[in-house]
Design an enzyme around this catalytic site. Structure first.
Site, PDB file in Angstrom:
ATOM      1  N   ARG A 155      44.055 -29.745  62.684  1.00  0.00           N
ATOM      2  CA  ARG A 155      45.513 -29.682  62.845  1.00  0.00           C
ATOM      3  C   ARG A 155      46.241 -30.652  61.930  1.00  0.00           C
ATOM      4  O   ARG A 155      47.392 -30.411  61.561  1.00  0.00           O
ATOM      5  CB  ARG A 155      45.897 -29.884  64.314  1.00  0.00           C
ATOM      6  N   GLU A 169      35.241 -40.233  74.459  1.00  0.00           N
ATOM      7  CA  GLU A 169      35.158 -40.561  75.875  1.00  0.00           C
ATOM      8  C   GLU A 169      33.680 -40.627  76.299  1.00  0.00           C
ATOM      9  O   GLU A 169      33.253 -41.540  76.981  1.00  0.00           O
ATOM     10  CB  GLU A 169      35.900 -39.484  76.668  1.00  0.00           C
TER      11      GLU A 169
END
Ligand code: AMP
Length: 173
Positions: free
Chosen positions: A60, A97
Site C-alpha cells: 500500500r 506481534e
C-alpha cells in the site's frame, strides 16, 4: 481540509484478524478528487526541499509513493518482502506481534548522501517504518522526512522512530 478525507477511509473490524480495526483506503483510491488531493497534500511538505528519491514499502505504500515521486519529479525505490526484488539486496528484520519479519531493498538503489523521503499509508506500531529507516540509512541516505496518509496515534508508533526525522501524517486517529 485533510480531515474531509476521513469520509473515504472505511473501518473494517476484525480484519485481517480479531481485534484489529483495519483502515481501508480503497474508497479513497476510487474517488478521483480525494486521491488527487491526498497525493498533493502528502507531497506538500517536500515541495521546497531538495530530494533525490521517494522510498516506500509494499504494497500500500507504493500506491502513494509512486504518484508522490511523479508529482515531485524524483525517482522511486521499492522496499519489499524477501524474495521479491530480483537484484542484490540488503535486509532488515523487525518484530511483529508474534515473531519477526524482514524487509529488503536493492543495494544499488540509493547512493551515499542521497536525500530520501519515506512514505507509507499507515503508521501503526512503527516496526515497518523503523525497518525501512534502517535500510535506507545502511545505504548511506539522508532521510529528509516521512509521509504517512494516517497515523494511529494511540499505538504510539512515533516513539519507535528516530525523533530527528520530521514525520508528516495527513490524518490522525
Ligand atoms: P506497523 O509496522 O505496525 O506500523 O504497521 C504498518 C503497516 O501495517 C503499514 O504498512 C500498514 O499498511 C499496515 N497496517 C497496520 N495497522 C493497520 C490498520 N489498522 N489498518 C490498515 N493497515 C494497517
Amino acid at each position: 481540509m485533510p480531515s474531509r478525507l476521513k469520509q473515504f477511509i472505511r473501518d473494517i473490524p476484525n480484519f485481517p484478524k480479531d481485534g484489529i480495526l483495519f483502515k481501508d483506503i480503497t474508497p479513497l483510491l476510487k474517488e478521483p478528487s480525494a486521491l488527487t488531493h491526498t497525493i498533493l497534500m502528502m507531497s506538500h511538505p517536500f515541495k521546497d526541499e531538495k530530494i533525490d528519491m521517494i522510498a516506500s514499502v509494499e504494497s500500500r505504500g507504493f500506491l502513494f509513493g509512486v504518484p508522490m515521486a511523479h508529482h515531485l519529479n524524483v525517482g522511486f525505490v521499492p522496499i519489499r518482502k524477501p524474495g521479491k526484488l530480483p537484484g542484490k539486496t540488503i535486509e532488515e528484520s523487525y518484530d511483529l506481534e508474534y515473531g519477526t519479519d524482514r524487509l529488503c531493498i536493492h543495494e544499488d538503489s540509493i547512493k551515499v548522501g542521497d536525500r530520501v523521503v519515506l512514505v507509507d499509508d499507515v503508521l501503526a506500531t512503527g516496526g515497518t517504518m523503523n525497518a525501512s529507516i534502517q535500510l535506507v540509512q545502511k545505504l548511506g541516505a539522508e532521510i529528509v522526512g516521512i509521509a504517512f496518509l494516517m497515523e494511529l496515534v494511540f499505538l504510539n508508533g512515533r516513539s519507535k522512530l528516530n525523533s530527528d526525522i520530521p514525520i508528516h501524517s495527513l490524518l490522525s486517529y
